[in-house]
Design an enzyme around this catalytic site. Structure first.
Site, PDB file in Angstrom:
ATOM      1  N   GLY A 100       0.906  -1.129  -0.126  1.00  0.00           N
ATOM      2  CA  GLY A 100      -0.128   0.170  -0.041  1.00  0.00           C
ATOM      3  C   GLY A 100       0.890   1.141  -0.163  1.00  0.00           C
ATOM      4  N   SER A 101       1.988   1.257   0.602  1.00  0.00           N
ATOM      5  CA  SER A 101       2.769   2.301   0.636  1.00  0.00           C
ATOM      6  C   SER A 101       3.315   2.565  -0.683  1.00  0.00           C
ATOM      7  CB  SER A 101       4.020   2.030   1.641  1.00  0.00           C
ATOM      8  OG  SER A 101       3.610   1.609   3.111  1.00  0.00           O
ATOM      9  N   ASP A 209      -7.556   1.086   4.095  1.00  0.00           N
ATOM     10  CA  ASP A 209      -8.240   0.585   4.973  1.00  0.00           C
ATOM     11  C   ASP A 209      -9.636   0.665   4.756  1.00  0.00           C
ATOM     12  OD1 ASP A 209      -5.785   0.873   6.140  1.00  0.00           O
ATOM     13  OD2 ASP A 209      -6.030   2.349   7.444  1.00  0.00           O
ATOM     14  N   SER A 230      -4.252  -1.327   0.240  1.00  0.00           N
ATOM     15  CA  SER A 230      -3.061  -2.386   0.932  1.00  0.00           C
ATOM     16  C   SER A 230      -3.451  -3.782   0.999  1.00  0.00           C
ATOM     17  CB  SER A 230      -2.828  -1.733   2.259  1.00  0.00           C
ATOM     18  OG  SER A 230      -1.758  -2.733   3.114  1.00  0.00           O
ATOM     19  N   HIS A 235      -5.638  -5.894   6.649  1.00  0.00           N
ATOM     20  CA  HIS A 235      -6.334  -5.181   5.704  1.00  0.00           C
ATOM     21  C   HIS A 235      -7.582  -6.040   5.321  1.00  0.00           C
ATOM     22  CE1 HIS A 235      -3.823  -1.609   5.652  1.00  0.00           C
ATOM     23  NE2 HIS A 235      -2.978  -2.460   5.792  1.00  0.00           N
ATOM     24  N   ASN A 304      11.148  -0.522  -8.971  1.00  0.00           N
ATOM     25  CA  ASN A 304      10.267  -1.622  -9.588  1.00  0.00           C
ATOM     26  C   ASN A 304       9.682  -2.255  -8.185  1.00  0.00           C
ATOM     27  OD1 ASN A 304       9.531  -4.167  -9.917  1.00  0.00           O
ATOM     28  ND2 ASN A 304      11.792  -5.128 -10.299  1.00  0.00           N
TER      29      ASN A 304
HETATM   30  C1  LIG Z   1      -4.413   4.373   5.513  1.00  0.00           C
HETATM   31  C2  LIG Z   1      -2.890   3.426   5.189  1.00  0.00           C
HETATM   32  N1  LIG Z   1      -2.255   3.846   4.082  1.00  0.00           N
HETATM   33  C3  LIG Z   1      -1.224   3.267   3.816  1.00  0.00           C
HETATM   34  C4  LIG Z   1      -1.018   1.959   4.334  1.00  0.00           C
HETATM   35  C5  LIG Z   1       0.463   1.328   4.014  1.00  0.00           C
HETATM   36  O1  LIG Z   1       0.312  -0.056   3.440  1.00  0.00           O
HETATM   37  P1  LIG Z   1       1.180  -1.125   3.478  1.00  0.00           P
HETATM   38  O2  LIG Z   1       1.459  -1.630   4.914  1.00  0.00           O
HETATM   39  O3  LIG Z   1       0.629  -2.410   2.638  1.00  0.00           O
HETATM   40  O4  LIG Z   1       2.479  -0.496   2.894  1.00  0.00           O
HETATM   41  C6  LIG Z   1      -1.424   1.693   5.490  1.00  0.00           C
HETATM   42  C7  LIG Z   1      -1.000   0.578   6.281  1.00  0.00           C
HETATM   43  O5  LIG Z   1      -1.838   0.085   7.037  1.00  0.00           O
HETATM   44  C8  LIG Z   1      -2.602   2.302   6.172  1.00  0.00           C
HETATM   45  O6  LIG Z   1      -3.311   2.024   7.080  1.00  0.00           O
END
Ligand SMILES: Cc1ncc(COP(=O)(O)O)c(C=O)c1O
Length: 474
Positions: A100-101, A209, A230, A235, A304
């Site tokens: 998600g990041s 979320d 994510s 999730h 990547n």
């Molecule tokens: C609102 C939100 N955005 C982004 C992320 C990031 O997701 P990931 O952990 O898959 O990088 C999270 C992680 O829980 C999140 O709560």
């Protein structure tokens, strides 16, 4: 006679299913009738997680099957997952990403492409976001040389205070709004989409979320230009690590997100394919010689950020369970809220955007006419300032009772060490609207426990009894 490869694979899958059915009982959905193999819930001993993987033999068999096929990089399972997620959301295209990041990083990076002409977000431009939440909703703004402008949070909905949007706007400099639907609570999309439309701004919904949540009946993640998911275990669906960028309407954004995801390349061939454009050696771009291999032409400074095909295979099985998972989160929240109904003197319970109160018969709604449906990421409570116990007392008691609990991620992000040192080094790195009292309150008072589909009725009852017992002691 020896078995054929197909027969061998079928045998391996059969054994895998048998193995998974016996060994992963604890990860089955909590709403399923308890199987005799599931270890009994022992209050105070069995951990009640705030979230986690919920799966059965389908996911394990899919992972093993795809691993045996050994395509490895994004391939047939990835394509199918993207199509199925896109169809669920009814967006133009869903692109699978490794987290998600990374999805957030790609969404905002794509909007910095020079290919967008006068819609390009340029270094120093501003992006409106929200102070309290998850750090990687905001970090990609800074990582792209842009300036986040922080709205405060409403401590009741935990979402951004959209009444501050106009104050945050600097015409010509503000280029986008990027914010999250906090813990599965859709933010005020009517106000935000109207604001973006009036000022010609991009909208990125961080839907990480909130997969399956609705605003006026429409799924979140389908209102902005881009949205992100994510698939990390807490999730709504998981593939271990994983994420997605959803291209809501404009297909020109797909090519840009894909380019940033796939090394920054100009070529859009899928893995294992050559010459999709039919002029692999017919391009002249940049200052490269005419006919330079399109596969190695880079129009962006990319990354990547692709996941593996077996992850997608797991995700496809999770997608089939998604409607039940979404409903379970709603039901579990309702069970907890009902069980804790008379504790309003001690806790402020999170409210859906546009709701003004909760009653056992349902929510009371504001006069806007808009409605939200929350598939909650967690059950959020703020310990009231006047309560006879502190938030720390409360989380310690939850921990002692083996009840998983979390705060609202990074709290007021501008108070995090990373942002404090950034401000010291570059005072104009970000802007803040007002003093952020809501974000501070959330940072000091918030605690959430689980609503995830792995919770069993026994766990939910234990959660309620433990919290009630704790309050009674004070
Ligand atoms: C609102 C939100 N955005 C982004 C992320 C990031 O997701 P990931 O952990 O898959 O990088 C999270 C992680 O829980 C999140 O709560």
């Amino acid at each position: 006679m020896s078995q054929s490869p197909a027969e061998l694979k079928a045998e391996i899958i059969r054994l895998t299913r048998e193995y998974a059915a016996r060994t992963h009982q604890n990860n089955r959905p909590g709403y399923e009738t308890a199987s005799s193999d599931r270890p009994a819930f022992v209050p105070g001993q069995t951990v009640v997680p705030y979230a986690g993987r919920v799966f059965d033999e389908d996911e394990v068999a899919a992972a093993v099957g795809s691993t045996l096929d050994f395509w490895l990089t994004l391939g047939p399972e990835g394509d199918a997952f993207e199509n199925e997620l896109g169809a669920f959301l009814k967006v133009k295209k869903a692109l699978l990403i490794n987290s998600g990041s990374s999805a957030n990083l790609l969404a905002i990076s794509a909007l910095t492409s020079a290919k967008l002409g006068d819609r390009q977000i340029r270094p120093g431009d501003e992006v409106i976001t929200v102070a309290a939440g998850f750090p990687t909703t905001v970090a990609p703004i800074l990582q792209n040389g842009l300036v986040p402008v922080f709205l405060d949070n409403d401590p009741l909905t935990l979402n951004g205070r959209v009444d501050q949007l106009e104050a945050a706007l600097v015409p010509g400099k503000t280029k986008a709004v990027m914010m999250a639907h906090t813990l599965g609570n859709p933010f005020d999309l009517a106000t935000v989409t109207d604001f973006c439309r009036r000022h010609g701004l991009w909208l990125i919904e961080d839907n990480c979320d909130a997969l399956g949540c609705r605003y006026d009946g429409q799924l979140t993640g389908t209102f902005g230009d881009l949205s992100t998911q994510s698939f990390y275990p807490p999730h709504h669906l998981t593939m271990g690590e994983g994420g997605a960028v959803n291209i809501v309407r404009e297909m020109r954004l797909k090519v840009l997100v894909e380019s940033f995801r796939d090394w920054g390349r100009d070529c859009w061939c899928a893995s294992g394919k050559d010459n999709t454009c039919n002029k692999r050696f017919g391009w002249q771009l940049g200052e490269l010689p005419e006919g330079y291999d399109h596969k190695y032409i880079y129009s962006h400074l990319g990354y990547n950020l692709k996941p593996l095909d077996p992850q997608a295979a797991i995700g496809r099985q999770q997608l089939r369970k998604l409607p039940a998972f979404i409903q379970a989160r709603m039901d579990n929240w309702q069970t907890l809220r009902t069980g804790l109904a008379d504790l309003e003197e001690f806790f402020t319970f999170q409210l859906p955007t546009h709701a003004t109160a909760w009653t056992p018969e349902g929510f009371v709604w504001d006069a806007s006419g808009h409605r939200t449906e929350c598939s909650w990421f967690g059950f959020m409570m703020l310990v009231k300032a006047g309560a006879p116990f502190s938030r720390r007392d409360f989380v310690r008691a939850l921990d002692a009772a083996k009840i998983g609990n979390r705060m609202l991620f990074g709290g007021n992000l501008v108070r995090q060490p990373a942002f404090v040192s950034l401000k010291q080094q570059r005072p104009d790195a970000f802007r803040i609207i007002g003093d952020l009292p809501g974000a501070d309150q959330i940072m000091k008072e918030s605690v959430f426990v689980g609503t995830y589909p792995g919770l069993t009725p026994a766990m939910l009852s234990y959660l309620i009894e433990t919290i009630r017992g704790f309050v009674k002691k004070h």
